[in-house]
Structures are given as C-alpha cells and as structure tokens.
Design a protein around this motif. Structure first.
Motif, PDB file in Angstrom:
ATOM      1  N   SER A 148       0.826  -1.201   0.000  1.00 26.98           N
ATOM      2  CA  SER A 148       0.000   0.000   0.000  1.00 26.98           C
ATOM      3  C   SER A 148       0.864   1.255   0.000  1.00 26.98           C
ATOM      4  O   SER A 148       1.878   1.321   0.699  1.00 26.98           O
ATOM      5  CB  SER A 148      -0.920   0.008   1.225  1.00 26.98           C
ATOM      6  N   CYS A 149       0.457   2.249  -0.798  1.00 29.81           N
ATOM      7  CA  CYS A 149       1.094   3.568  -0.818  1.00 29.81           C
ATOM      8  C   CYS A 149       0.042   4.620  -0.469  1.00 29.81           C
ATOM      9  O   CYS A 149      -1.029   4.643  -1.088  1.00 29.81           O
ATOM     10  CB  CYS A 149       1.666   3.881  -2.194  1.00 29.81           C
ATOM     11  N   ARG A 150       0.353   5.462   0.486  1.00 30.04           N
ATOM     12  CA  ARG A 150      -0.561   6.554   0.861  1.00 30.04           C
ATOM     13  C   ARG A 150       0.116   7.887   0.607  1.00 30.04           C
ATOM     14  O   ARG A 150       1.264   8.102   0.983  1.00 30.04           O
ATOM     15  CB  ARG A 150      -0.991   6.442   2.323  1.00 30.04           C
ATOM     16  N   PHE A 151      -0.614   8.822  -0.017  1.00 25.32           N
ATOM     17  CA  PHE A 151      -0.152  10.183  -0.261  1.00 25.32           C
ATOM     18  C   PHE A 151      -1.123  11.147   0.411  1.00 25.32           C
ATOM     19  O   PHE A 151      -2.316  11.143   0.104  1.00 25.32           O
ATOM     20  CB  PHE A 151      -0.074  10.475  -1.758  1.00 25.32           C
ATOM     21  N   THR A 152      -0.621  11.931   1.347  1.00 26.90           N
ATOM     22  CA  THR A 152      -1.433  12.928   2.036  1.00 26.90           C
ATOM     23  C   THR A 152      -1.364  14.247   1.289  1.00 26.90           C
ATOM     24  O   THR A 152      -0.280  14.689   0.909  1.00 26.90           O
ATOM     25  CB  THR A 152      -0.947  13.124   3.482  1.00 26.90           C
ATOM     26  N   SER A 153      -2.523  14.863   1.052  1.00 23.91           N
ATOM     27  CA  SER A 153      -2.615  16.098   0.260  1.00 23.91           C
ATOM     28  C   SER A 153      -1.833  15.965  -1.046  1.00 23.91           C
ATOM     29  O   SER A 153      -0.922  16.746  -1.333  1.00 23.91           O
ATOM     30  CB  SER A 153      -2.103  17.301   1.064  1.00 23.91           C
ATOM     31  N   PRO A 154      -2.160  14.957  -1.841  1.00 23.34           N
ATOM     32  CA  PRO A 154      -1.381  14.716  -3.072  1.00 23.34           C
ATOM     33  C   PRO A 154      -1.557  15.843  -4.085  1.00 23.34           C
ATOM     34  O   PRO A 154      -2.593  16.517  -4.118  1.00 23.34           O
ATOM     35  CB  PRO A 154      -1.973  13.408  -3.597  1.00 23.34           C
ATOM     36  N   ARG A 155      -0.532  16.029  -4.902  1.00 20.91           N
ATOM     37  CA  ARG A 155      -0.634  16.989  -5.991  1.00 20.91           C
ATOM     38  C   ARG A 155      -1.625  16.468  -7.037  1.00 20.91           C
ATOM     39  O   ARG A 155      -1.747  15.271  -7.241  1.00 20.91           O
ATOM     40  CB  ARG A 155       0.731  17.192  -6.644  1.00 20.91           C
TER      41      ARG A 155
END
Length: 591
Positions: free
Chosen positions: A560-567
């Motif tokens: 799993s990959c999580r991006f917070t406030s992704p572009r």
C-alpha cells in the motif's frame, strides 16, 4: 505574515521593477561507482536462506565453529553462482541471518534486481535483493529555511530538497540586472562577483555619477512627488539584494535563508536607480555585457553569465523594441538564458517589455496555493510560473533594513511579485547549467516548460505549469522516462479495483490514475491472489527500479502507498513480478 508593498511607474522608456512588496560521493570503496548522470553502479546483494537450511546449520555439531559456518554459507554462495552464471563472493553474514554477497562486476540497480530474481529460483533462498545505498536528503541548515514555503511546499512551492540531491548550481554565474547589491552575510563573500553600474543618466543614478565598476546599491529613495505625481515618497527597495538572495543565497551556512541555486555566483549589474527606474538603452547594453559581449566604453566582463535575470519591465504595447530584442539575441548567441518577469498589473503580458520579447523565459507568479497571484500578468507570452507570494505570505529573502540609506546589520524581509517568481526560475536554470555546462538557451527553455508540474489551483494563461526543479534535472540527466501511452484498459477509476491481474516473474505491468485538485488523501494498494508482486508509484512519470515516489517492497501481495494532500495530476503505477503472481487486485482511491 504581512508583506511590504512597492510599486513602480511603467513609462514607455522607463522600466519598473516587477515586485509588489508585501552529488552523493563515496570514498575509499570499490562497492559503488557514481556515473555522470547521478545514478550509481554497485555489486552488493543480500541473500537470506529459508529456515530449514538455517536450522540444519545451527543444529549441526560442527556449526559451533564460526569458521565452519562460513564455509557452509560460502558453499551455498558458490552453488548459486553456478546457477545464475555469475562470480559471487561472500562478504559477511548479517545479524538478521542473511548474507551479504558481491558480484565481480558493478551493475546498475535494474541488473542487480534481475540477478536477485534469478537467485529466487533456488528453492533454498527465502529472499534476495540489492543492497541499497542510502544517502541524506539534502535539507539546508539555514536558520530561516523553515519559513521558505516557496522552496519546501509540494503544493505551491518547488520541493527543492529532492533537486538539491542532484545539483546546487556550482560553477554557474547568474547575472541580476537590477538595483545593484548590498553586502549581506548571506550573500557575501562567496557569491558576489565584480559587477558593473550600467546607469548613464546621472538624474536617476542616485550615486552622483554615470557608468562605472561599482555595482553597490546606493538606495532608490526619492522625495514625495518625484517618482509620480502625488506620491508620498519612495523608500529604498534594495530590490536587487532581495532578488539575488532568492536565486543564490548561501546554503548550509547556518544563517538566514538559502537560495534555489545556493552554490551559484551572483553577478550584479546595476540598471535601476532612483524610484527604481532605468532606461532601456542601459538595459540593452547590460544584457550584452552580462553575457560576455563587448560594450563600447566598458571593460570586458571576465565572468560571463549563463543565466540573466530581469525582474523588471516597461510598458511597450506595440511589442518588443528592436533595441532590446537585438540585445537579447546577442546574449543568447553567447549561450546565456534570459529569464524575465511577466509584470504585476494583472494584464496581458504581451504589452510589457522584455516579457514580450522573443527568446526569453517569461515568468508569472503563483501564491501559496499554487494559483495565479491576483497581481500577476498573464497571457500567451508567459512560459511558466513560479512562487511569487501574495499579501498573506510573501517570499522571504535577503534585504537591508534602511529606509533610505543602507544599514549594517543583516536583514530579511517578505516581498511578493513576479520579481520574486523570476529568480526562482533563474535558479533552476542555473541547476541545469551546473550538470550540463554546454546546454543551450533553447534546451533550457524547452526542459523547464515541458517538465513544469500542473497547477494545483486556477492559473489561467500562466504558461505550462509551476517550475519543477526535480523533474527538470531528471530530464537533463536522462532519469525521467516517458510516461506510457494512454490506454483505457490501464486507467484506474476512483475506488474501482482492477482484478485478475497476472504478472510473471521479472515482468512488469503498468496502470495510471488521474487525481483532481483538492484531494486530501490518495491510497494505492494491491491485495489478494498468489505469488509476490511489488508495487511502485510515481507522480507524472513512469516508475522503475531506481525512480519512484513509493515502493513498499513487502513480501506477498499486500502492499500500500498513501499520499497525504497529493498533488493533482497523473500517478503512474508499476506492478513488478518478484515471483510469479496471479489474480492480483489493484485499487486507487482518493478522498
């Protein structure tokens, strides 16, 4: 934090400043070799044998002897060497129970990964993987760096730390055509080169004389009503010192701020005097002189600039003047990239010179949210944008605290404007020159425009996007693969899983998901099925073994990959078959 506001009169022949003031190295080792493009070759692989084999060794009467244990491991290494057709040597055994081995030839990371995959075919091997070379992520120790959102933020800023891992501007000269400079501990002494005062009109020179070799800023202050009818007076802006700090303030000196190209050198050329005014005729000579050209009556510039920054401009509704265009053409012919401000009047920049000249890189300004700053000019002549700040949060840089005359103490201030946006782009151009000294101005412009990232907020007619230093450097170093062709079957929709995915050992399959602006989180994950698949995710480019934004590298298929406030933009996904994998499910979900 508030930002001081300065403005200038735009006259046909007078130029107003465009601000609204509000390589990793490894010594003594044969295990790694760094290439010119920033990648490295290595010969180290970590191999872990499965528990039964380890148990057999540990229960054997003779394994009490470490020497005998080493012989057993060496025998296994020799066996694997024959299986994969490589010469392998045991370096040491690790506390984890794995063994560190080396090949006899240096390989890139993809080749090592392929070799590790071959080793996995031995049923006695639990796992095999390249030994990864870690390095510090470049974050400067400057005391006010924490306030430089324009360099750090991934939404409205430029995410400079990842770019600084590749280049810092060393060996490059940036000419700042402006009000001159003042001695500042965050700029001096390493960055300031002997410049020139190109102002010939003593009425606006502010230093009492004409052209000379002294580029110091005497101050641009004026009494009330002098700069424009009814004005309340004009304080000294020290504009050139602020612009120079954005482009190349010293980095890692435990002081103040850091510049975009913090190891580049500043060549100050004074063209703006009282009221921050200057004549086009002086600018034209300054552009040629800065690039190393011959200007009658002035000495030869012994430090020709690869990048020329002009955070200024004047009204020119009929297009770029022949005088200025010819000067820019000469500078470009000498190899200099010319970067100019779009202007601060919230109008079409095609009426502003030199923003409307050919061959320049015209820069608009964005705010902290990545949208167009409300003052910034716009239009078809704009190439791209960079952080310029707004009345809520400007750009922090070097300055002087004197309202009229210079004071001695170090000072920093927030300004806003396309004047501030422009040296961001000049700094990134300097990074490109530092890794490819023979790059042409056309190549610089093409790379900067084509690698700019999408605007996370509305910025209509602001060019191709926000300048992206990391992507620009990756492009010039050949590290930025072309994204895969758009195929509908490869597209992931929000929350809708792709199922039944099969990946053979050593095979890769690719997907992509487009993320809109304003998303709070993005999760990309795999699960289910059999085998062992590795998940790689990268923003706006195809991931590979060496280039990715996320790679969990877990055993099995639960990754799993999580991006917070992704572009906002496209995220590309690679599934790599670490072993033969069947019936995998892939999901991308954003909130």
């Amino acid at each position: 934090m508030s930002s001081k506001i300065h403005g200038g009169l735009n006259c046909l022949m007078a130029a107003a400043i465009f601000m609204t003031v509000t390589s990793v190295q490894a010594a003594g080792t044969d295990d790694v070799q760094f290439k010119d493009d920033g990648t490295f070759l290595s010969n180290r692989i970590i191999v872990k044998y499965k528990t039964p084999q380890n148990t057999m060794l540990n229960s054997s009467a003779i394994v009490e002897s470490l020497a005998v244990q080493k012989q057993e491991i060496e025998a296994k290494v020799n066996q694997i060497a024959q299986e994969v057709g490589e010469n392998l040597t045991l370096m040491r055994q690790m506390k984890t129970g794995a063994s560190l081995i080396q090949t006899d030839e240096l390989k890139n990371q993809r080749e090592l990964k392929q070799l590790a995959t071959k080793m996995m075919q031995d049923p006695a091997v639990e796992y095999a993987e390249p030994d990864i070379l870690y390095h510090a992520s470049m974050v400067p120790n400057d005391t006010r760096y924490q306030y430089q959102w324009n360099l750090q933020d991934t939404t409205g800023g430029m995410n400079m730390p990842s770019a600084w891992n590749m280049a810092n501007g060393e060996g490059v000269v940036i000419a700042v055509l402006d009000t001159g400079y003042l001695p500042h501990p965050d700029l001096m002494p390493n960055l300031i080169l002997p410049g020139y005062d190109m102002i010939g009109d003593t009425d606006i020179s502010a230093d009492g004389n004409g052209r000379d070799g002294d580029a110091l800023d005497p101050g641009s202050w004026a009494r009330p009503g002098y700069c424009s009818k009814g004005d309340s007076g004009h304080n000294s802006s020290w504009h050139g010192t602020h612009v120079g700090g954005i482009a190349a303030a010293l980095g890692n000196n435990s002081m103040g701020v850091t510049g975009v190209a913090y190891n580049a050198r500043i060549l100050p050329v004074r063209v703006l005097g009282t009221c921050d005014f200057g004549w086009m005729s002086d600018f034209a000579d300054a552009v040629i002189w800065a690039a190393g050209g011959n200007v009658p009556g002035t000495p030869k510039n012994s430090n020709p600039a690869q990048v020329i920054n002009m955070s200024l401009g004047g009204s020119s509704p009929n297009g770029c003047s022949q005088t200025q265009q010819q000067a820019i053409n000469q500078a470009r012919a000498l190899g200099a990239t010319v970067v100019v401000a779009a202007g601060n009047a919230n109008i079409d920049a095609r009426t502003i010179e030199p923003a409307n000249c050919s061959g320049v890189i015209t820069v608009a300004a964005t705010n902290v949210n990545g949208g167009r700053a409300d003052y910034s000019n716009y239009g078809s002549v704009v190439d791209l944008a960079a952080p310029g700040g707004d009345s809520q949060l400007g750009i922090l840089s070097t300055l002087n605290g004197g309202q009229r005359h210079a004071e001695e103490q170090a000072y920093y201030e927030y300004y806003m404007g396309t004047s501030m946006a422009t040296p961001h782009v000049s700094g990134v151009a300097a990074l490109l020159y530092s890794v490819k000294p023979n790059i042409t101005p056309d190549e610089v412009e093409s790379i900067l425009v084509n690698t700019a990232r999408p605007f996370p907020a509305n910025c209509s007619q602001c060019g191709s996007g926000i300048v992206n230093p990391t992507a620009a450097l990756q492009a010039i170093l050949g590290q930025n693969p072309t994204p895969p062709e758009d195929v509908d079957d490869d597209v992931l929709n929000n929350g809708v899983s792709k199922t039944g995915i099969s990946v053979n050992r050593g095979e890769q399959v690719f997907y992509r998901v487009e993320v809109p602006w304003g998303v709070s989180s993005l999760d990309i994950f795999t699960d289910g099925g059999t085998g062992d698949v590795d998940l790689y995710v990268r923003y706006e480019a195809t991931p590979d073994y060496n280039n990715f934004d996320c790679r969990p590298y877990e055993d099995g298929n639960w990754e799993s990959c999580r991006f917070t406030s992704p572009r906002s933009g496209v995220y590309y996904i690679m599934l790599d078959g670490y072993s033969r994998s069947r019936n995998i499910r892939l999901t991308a979900q954003y909130q």
